[in-house]
Design a protein around this motif. Sequence first.
Motif, PDB file in Angstrom:
ATOM      1  N   ARG A  72      34.667  38.361  43.609  1.00  0.00           N
ATOM      2  CA  ARG A  72      35.901  38.907  43.048  1.00  0.00           C
ATOM      3  C   ARG A  72      37.034  38.918  44.073  1.00  0.00           C
ATOM      4  O   ARG A  72      38.197  38.765  43.716  1.00  0.00           O
ATOM      5  N   THR A  73      36.693  39.144  45.346  1.00  0.00           N
ATOM      6  CA  THR A  73      37.719  39.147  46.388  1.00  0.00           C
ATOM      7  C   THR A  73      38.424  37.807  46.441  1.00  0.00           C
ATOM      8  O   THR A  73      39.658  37.738  46.482  1.00  0.00           O
ATOM      9  N   TRP A  74      37.637  36.745  46.443  1.00  0.00           N
ATOM     10  CA  TRP A  74      38.215  35.411  46.533  1.00  0.00           C
ATOM     11  C   TRP A  74      39.009  35.060  45.284  1.00  0.00           C
ATOM     12  O   TRP A  74      40.065  34.434  45.363  1.00  0.00           O
ATOM     13  N   ARG A  75      38.516  35.452  44.134  1.00  0.00           N
ATOM     14  CA  ARG A  75      39.260  35.196  42.902  1.00  0.00           C
ATOM     15  C   ARG A  75      40.565  35.981  42.880  1.00  0.00           C
ATOM     16  O   ARG A  75      41.599  35.472  42.422  1.00  0.00           O
ATOM     17  N   LEU A  76      40.502  37.196  43.393  1.00  0.00           N
ATOM     18  CA  LEU A  76      41.675  38.052  43.388  1.00  0.00           C
ATOM     19  C   LEU A  76      42.772  37.515  44.304  1.00  0.00           C
ATOM     20  O   LEU A  76      43.942  37.472  43.939  1.00  0.00           O
ATOM     21  N   PHE A  77      42.396  37.099  45.504  1.00  0.00           N
ATOM     22  CA  PHE A  77      43.395  36.705  46.485  1.00  0.00           C
ATOM     23  C   PHE A  77      43.767  35.222  46.453  1.00  0.00           C
ATOM     24  O   PHE A  77      44.799  34.842  46.988  1.00  0.00           O
ATOM     25  N   THR A  78      42.941  34.398  45.843  1.00  0.00           N
ATOM     26  CA  THR A  78      43.314  32.985  45.738  1.00  0.00           C
ATOM     27  C   THR A  78      43.956  32.674  44.396  1.00  0.00           C
ATOM     28  O   THR A  78      44.488  31.589  44.219  1.00  0.00           O
ATOM     29  N   SER A  87      48.822  42.022  35.893  1.00  0.00           N
ATOM     30  CA  SER A  87      49.774  43.073  36.213  1.00  0.00           C
ATOM     31  C   SER A  87      49.364  43.744  37.517  1.00  0.00           C
ATOM     32  O   SER A  87      48.266  43.522  38.035  1.00  0.00           O
ATOM     33  N   CYS A  88      50.256  44.526  38.032  1.00  0.00           N
ATOM     34  CA  CYS A  88      49.976  45.255  39.270  1.00  0.00           C
ATOM     35  C   CYS A  88      48.792  46.209  39.063  1.00  0.00           C
ATOM     36  O   CYS A  88      47.943  46.355  39.944  1.00  0.00           O
ATOM     37  N   TRP A  89      48.737  46.834  37.897  1.00  0.00           N
ATOM     38  CA  TRP A  89      47.653  47.767  37.585  1.00  0.00           C
ATOM     39  C   TRP A  89      46.302  47.056  37.604  1.00  0.00           C
ATOM     40  O   TRP A  89      45.338  47.554  38.167  1.00  0.00           O
ATOM     41  N   ARG A  90      46.227  45.887  37.030  1.00  0.00           N
ATOM     42  CA  ARG A  90      44.967  45.143  36.982  1.00  0.00           C
ATOM     43  C   ARG A  90      44.554  44.680  38.378  1.00  0.00           C
ATOM     44  O   ARG A  90      43.374  44.722  38.723  1.00  0.00           O
ATOM     45  N   PHE A  91      45.530  44.246  39.183  1.00  0.00           N
ATOM     46  CA  PHE A  91      45.243  43.842  40.559  1.00  0.00           C
ATOM     47  C   PHE A  91      44.597  44.988  41.334  1.00  0.00           C
ATOM     48  O   PHE A  91      43.569  44.811  41.981  1.00  0.00           O
ATOM     49  N   PHE A  92      45.198  46.174  41.266  1.00  0.00           N
ATOM     50  CA  PHE A  92      44.663  47.314  42.008  1.00  0.00           C
ATOM     51  C   PHE A  92      43.350  47.817  41.421  1.00  0.00           C
ATOM     52  O   PHE A  92      42.500  48.328  42.148  1.00  0.00           O
ATOM     53  N   ARG A  93      43.148  47.655  40.144  1.00  0.00           N
ATOM     54  CA  ARG A  93      41.864  48.028  39.526  1.00  0.00           C
ATOM     55  C   ARG A  93      40.740  47.141  40.069  1.00  0.00           C
ATOM     56  O   ARG A  93      39.679  47.628  40.461  1.00  0.00           O
ATOM     57  N   VAL A  94      40.986  45.833  40.104  1.00  0.00           N
ATOM     58  CA  VAL A  94      39.980  44.904  40.627  1.00  0.00           C
ATOM     59  C   VAL A  94      39.780  45.136  42.123  1.00  0.00           C
ATOM     60  O   VAL A  94      38.647  45.136  42.620  1.00  0.00           O
ATOM     61  N   VAL A  98      36.246  46.081  43.973  1.00  0.00           N
ATOM     62  CA  VAL A  98      35.740  45.311  45.109  1.00  0.00           C
ATOM     63  C   VAL A  98      35.503  46.242  46.296  1.00  0.00           C
ATOM     64  O   VAL A  98      34.475  46.156  46.985  1.00  0.00           O
ATOM     65  N   THR A  99      36.422  47.160  46.530  1.00  0.00           N
ATOM     66  CA  THR A  99      36.302  48.091  47.653  1.00  0.00           C
ATOM     67  C   THR A  99      35.099  49.009  47.477  1.00  0.00           C
ATOM     68  O   THR A  99      34.356  49.251  48.432  1.00  0.00           O
ATOM     69  N   VAL A 100      34.898  49.500  46.280  1.00  0.00           N
ATOM     70  CA  VAL A 100      33.753  50.383  46.024  1.00  0.00           C
ATOM     71  C   VAL A 100      32.437  49.639  46.239  1.00  0.00           C
ATOM     72  O   VAL A 100      31.514  50.160  46.872  1.00  0.00           O
ATOM     73  N   SER A 101      32.348  48.412  45.754  1.00  0.00           N
ATOM     74  CA  SER A 101      31.100  47.672  45.941  1.00  0.00           C
ATOM     75  C   SER A 101      30.911  47.264  47.398  1.00  0.00           C
ATOM     76  O   SER A 101      29.786  47.212  47.886  1.00  0.00           O
ATOM     77  N   ALA A 102      32.007  47.012  48.129  1.00  0.00           N
ATOM     78  CA  ALA A 102      31.899  46.660  49.550  1.00  0.00           C
ATOM     79  C   ALA A 102      31.557  47.872  50.401  1.00  0.00           C
ATOM     80  O   ALA A 102      31.050  47.720  51.516  1.00  0.00           O
ATOM     81  N   ALA A 103      31.806  49.074  49.897  1.00  0.00           N
ATOM     82  CA  ALA A 103      31.575  50.290  50.669  1.00  0.00           C
ATOM     83  C   ALA A 103      30.136  50.805  50.591  1.00  0.00           C
ATOM     84  O   ALA A 103      29.781  51.731  51.323  1.00  0.00           O
ATOM     85  N   VAL A 104      29.304  50.223  49.769  1.00  0.00           N
ATOM     86  CA  VAL A 104      27.931  50.711  49.612  1.00  0.00           C
ATOM     87  C   VAL A 104      27.160  50.615  50.925  1.00  0.00           C
ATOM     88  O   VAL A 104      26.571  51.595  51.395  1.00  0.00           O
ATOM     89  N   ALA A 105      27.145  49.458  51.542  1.00  0.00           N
ATOM     90  CA  ALA A 105      26.388  49.258  52.780  1.00  0.00           C
ATOM     91  C   ALA A 105      26.938  50.103  53.945  1.00  0.00           C
ATOM     92  O   ALA A 105      26.158  50.763  54.638  1.00  0.00           O
ATOM     93  N   PRO A 106      28.255  50.144  54.192  1.00  0.00           N
ATOM     94  CA  PRO A 106      28.739  50.957  55.302  1.00  0.00           C
ATOM     95  C   PRO A 106      28.490  52.453  55.121  1.00  0.00           C
ATOM     96  O   PRO A 106      28.145  53.142  56.081  1.00  0.00           O
ATOM     97  N   LEU A 107      28.653  52.935  53.900  1.00  0.00           N
ATOM     98  CA  LEU A 107      28.391  54.353  53.669  1.00  0.00           C
ATOM     99  C   LEU A 107      26.913  54.678  53.835  1.00  0.00           C
ATOM    100  O   LEU A 107      26.550  55.747  54.341  1.00  0.00           O
ATOM    101  N   THR A 108      26.056  53.750  53.433  1.00  0.00           N
ATOM    102  CA  THR A 108      24.618  53.938  53.655  1.00  0.00           C
ATOM    103  C   THR A 108      24.320  53.952  55.147  1.00  0.00           C
ATOM    104  O   THR A 108      23.551  54.792  55.621  1.00  0.00           O
ATOM    105  N   TRP A 109      24.921  53.023  55.898  1.00  0.00           N
ATOM    106  CA  TRP A 109      24.727  52.967  57.352  1.00  0.00           C
ATOM    107  C   TRP A 109      25.116  54.299  57.996  1.00  0.00           C
ATOM    108  O   TRP A 109      24.354  54.867  58.770  1.00  0.00           O
ATOM    109  N   ILE A 110      26.300  54.800  57.657  1.00  0.00           N
ATOM    110  CA  ILE A 110      26.780  56.043  58.268  1.00  0.00           C
ATOM    111  C   ILE A 110      25.907  57.216  57.860  1.00  0.00           C
ATOM    112  O   ILE A 110      25.553  58.061  58.692  1.00  0.00           O
ATOM    113  N   ALA A 111      25.513  57.283  56.595  1.00  0.00           N
ATOM    114  CA  ALA A 111      24.670  58.390  56.135  1.00  0.00           C
ATOM    115  C   ALA A 111      23.317  58.390  56.831  1.00  0.00           C
ATOM    116  O   ALA A 111      22.851  59.427  57.322  1.00  0.00           O
ATOM    117  N   VAL A 112      22.675  57.237  56.911  1.00  0.00           N
ATOM    118  CA  VAL A 112      21.362  57.152  57.548  1.00  0.00           C
ATOM    119  C   VAL A 112      21.487  57.421  59.052  1.00  0.00           C
ATOM    120  O   VAL A 112      20.647  58.108  59.638  1.00  0.00           O
TER     121      VAL A 112
END
Length: 153
Positions: A72-78, A87-94, A98-112
């Motif tokens: 989704r990141t690549w589709r969004l930015f390319t 629209s601007c709303w749809r861009f920020f929604r996507v 993407v940010t929430v799904s990318a944050a799973v691993a770092p938040l797990t790392w910090i929690a553990v």
Amino acid sequence: MEKFRTVLDFCLSHQKVLGYSAVSLLTAGSERLFSAVAFQCPCNSWNMLYGSVFLLVPALILFLLGYLLNVRTWRLFTGCCASGKWSCWRFFRVLWLVTVSAAVAPLTWIAVALLGANFYECAASGSSLLQRHLCQGRGTQCHEQLTCADMMA
């Protein structure tokens, strides 16, 4: 064959949850392995920096990898799925998804890592400000307990 079909249907219907669970389990295992093999608190004036780097830099790397590996990141930015209806709303929604799904691993790392407390103990033992705050009104024994020599024992 029917049981296999049932399992396959379950996996397909819960694909996101199973994917996030797998990422979390791999991240937690990697953190424990990394903590046991690569981390050794130096017990000097660099403790605060050393512990903080081992806590936060791998999380930052995992976050950036989460962005880079997300389709989704690549589709969004390319603009692959750009149409007149973006629209601007749809861009920020996507971008939020993407940010929430990318944050799973770092938040797990910090929690553990915080639950294991190795990195935090190392960082806290090098912070005179934290030692003063935690040991306020408790005498010299508190300062001695927060030194690195006591941590290593």
